[in-house]
Motif scaffolding. Structure first.
Motif, PDB file in Angstrom:
ATOM      1  N   ASP A  94      73.116   8.497 -54.854  1.00 36.20           N
ATOM      2  CA  ASP A  94      73.948   9.442 -54.112  1.00 36.20           C
ATOM      3  C   ASP A  94      73.232  10.778 -53.960  1.00 36.20           C
ATOM      4  O   ASP A  94      73.267  11.395 -52.886  1.00 36.20           O
ATOM      5  N   SER A  95      72.565  11.233 -55.023  1.00 34.11           N
ATOM      6  CA  SER A  95      71.827  12.497 -54.963  1.00 34.11           C
ATOM      7  C   SER A  95      70.689  12.426 -53.956  1.00 34.11           C
ATOM      8  O   SER A  95      70.473  13.354 -53.170  1.00 34.11           O
ATOM      9  N   VAL A  96      69.971  11.302 -53.948  1.00 31.12           N
ATOM     10  CA  VAL A  96      68.841  11.144 -53.029  1.00 31.12           C
ATOM     11  C   VAL A  96      69.321  11.098 -51.584  1.00 31.12           C
ATOM     12  O   VAL A  96      68.749  11.748 -50.695  1.00 31.12           O
ATOM     13  N   VAL A  97      70.380  10.341 -51.322  1.00 32.64           N
ATOM     14  CA  VAL A  97      70.886  10.216 -49.950  1.00 32.64           C
ATOM     15  C   VAL A  97      71.473  11.541 -49.462  1.00 32.64           C
ATOM     16  O   VAL A  97      71.342  11.893 -48.286  1.00 32.64           O
ATOM     17  N   ASP A  98      72.131  12.288 -50.353  1.00 33.61           N
ATOM     18  CA  ASP A  98      72.629  13.611 -49.972  1.00 33.61           C
ATOM     19  C   ASP A  98      71.474  14.513 -49.557  1.00 33.61           C
ATOM     20  O   ASP A  98      71.605  15.308 -48.607  1.00 33.61           O
ATOM     21  N   ARG A  99      70.347  14.387 -50.242  1.00 29.11           N
ATOM     22  CA  ARG A  99      69.174  15.171 -49.864  1.00 29.11           C
ATOM     23  C   ARG A  99      68.658  14.736 -48.491  1.00 29.11           C
ATOM     24  O   ARG A  99      68.193  15.568 -47.700  1.00 29.11           O
TER      25      ARG A  99
END
Length: 270
Positions: A94-99
């Motif tokens: 989720d953190s990577v995709v938000d980035r």
């Protein structure tokens, strides 16, 4: 272990018994004042996640951002952590995709700026800038698009290591990833269109320059022809010994050149 140590892997998901191994490509947007033929717009890194019974390990390479914030959020929610290590997989993904979404927003600004520059008739855009933007977009695309298949597998609920509660969260991550993929594809089409427009404008500009050169060459050719005729030093030529022959020839040259100039201006060659 070899993949985690040497990195340079494509996004993928592998299952070894009860252990999941997920590779994600990270994207960092490189701030810049303007796009140049050598600008670096995005920088990539990698995060590997090992998740199995009672453990979750992450390995970062390159420009992958720290995961301290992800860890703090998880530790602050014991109920969420109670669903097992798959929660860590979701949190990291989720953190990577938000980035990805943040980088896509920044990339949108670059594309809009370049599009405005190309269609600004008072400026001439270098094709190298557009090629560089397209190369950086390709790097962005290679990092993002292959992650779709691993996220799809994680969100299908077919992996025993991923509880149904976490599967629902992963479906949300997959949806966000799909949004980024669609935006990247639209960027790709738009940048290709910008490149075609820039090349077409250069062709039009070259045609206009060639027409101007041809028009000025025609203006120069007329007096050159008239003067060349009267410079052949024959004894019997029209008005050769006339008192006003010299100013008459000058007036003739001026009149003919004026007529030609007006004709070219009327046809928008000058």
């Amino acid at each position: 272990m070899e993949d985690a140590v040497h990195a340079h892997q494509r996004p993928k998901l592998e299952r070894y018994g009860d252990t999941l191994f997920l590779v994600l490509k990270t994207i960092v947007y490189v701030e810049h004042e303007e796009i140049t033929p050598t600008s670096e717009i995005v920088d990539t890194g990698e995060i590997m996640v090992f998740a199995g019974p009672g453990f979750a390990i992450t390995v970062r390479h390159g420009s992958a951002p720290p995961l301290d914030g992800v860890r703090h959020r998880l530790e602050a929610d014991p109920d969420q952590l109670g669903h097992g290590p798959a929660v860590v997989v979701h949190a990291v993904a989720d953190s990577v995709v938000d980035r990805y979404l943040e980088v896509a927003d920044a990339f949108q600004s670059d594309v809009d700026e370049l599009e405005s520059e190309v269609f600004d008739l008072s400026r001439r855009t270098e094709a190298g800038k557009i090629y560089q933007l397209k190369r950086e977009l390709l790097e962005f695309k290679r990092a993002v698009v292959p992650l779709g298949s691993p996220l799809q597998r994680l969100s299908e609920g077919t992996l025993p290591a991923v509880p149904p509660k976490v599967t629902a969260y992963l479906r949300d991550v997959a949806d966000h990833h799909q949004q980024v993929t669609e935006r990247i594809n639209s960027f790709d089409e738009l940048v290709s269109g910008i490149l075609s427009a820039a090349i077409a404008q250069q062709g039009v500009q070259q045609n206009e320059d060639l027409r101007r050169i041809s028009a000025y060459a025609a203006l120069i050719a007329v007096p050159t022809m008239i003067v060349g005729v009267y410079g052949m030093n024959f004894d019997h030529m029209p008005e050769l010994h006339w008192l006003y022959s010299y100013p008459a020839v000058l007036v003739l040259i001026a009149v003919v050149c004026t007529v030609i100039y007006r004709a070219f201006r009327r046809n928008k060659w000058l």
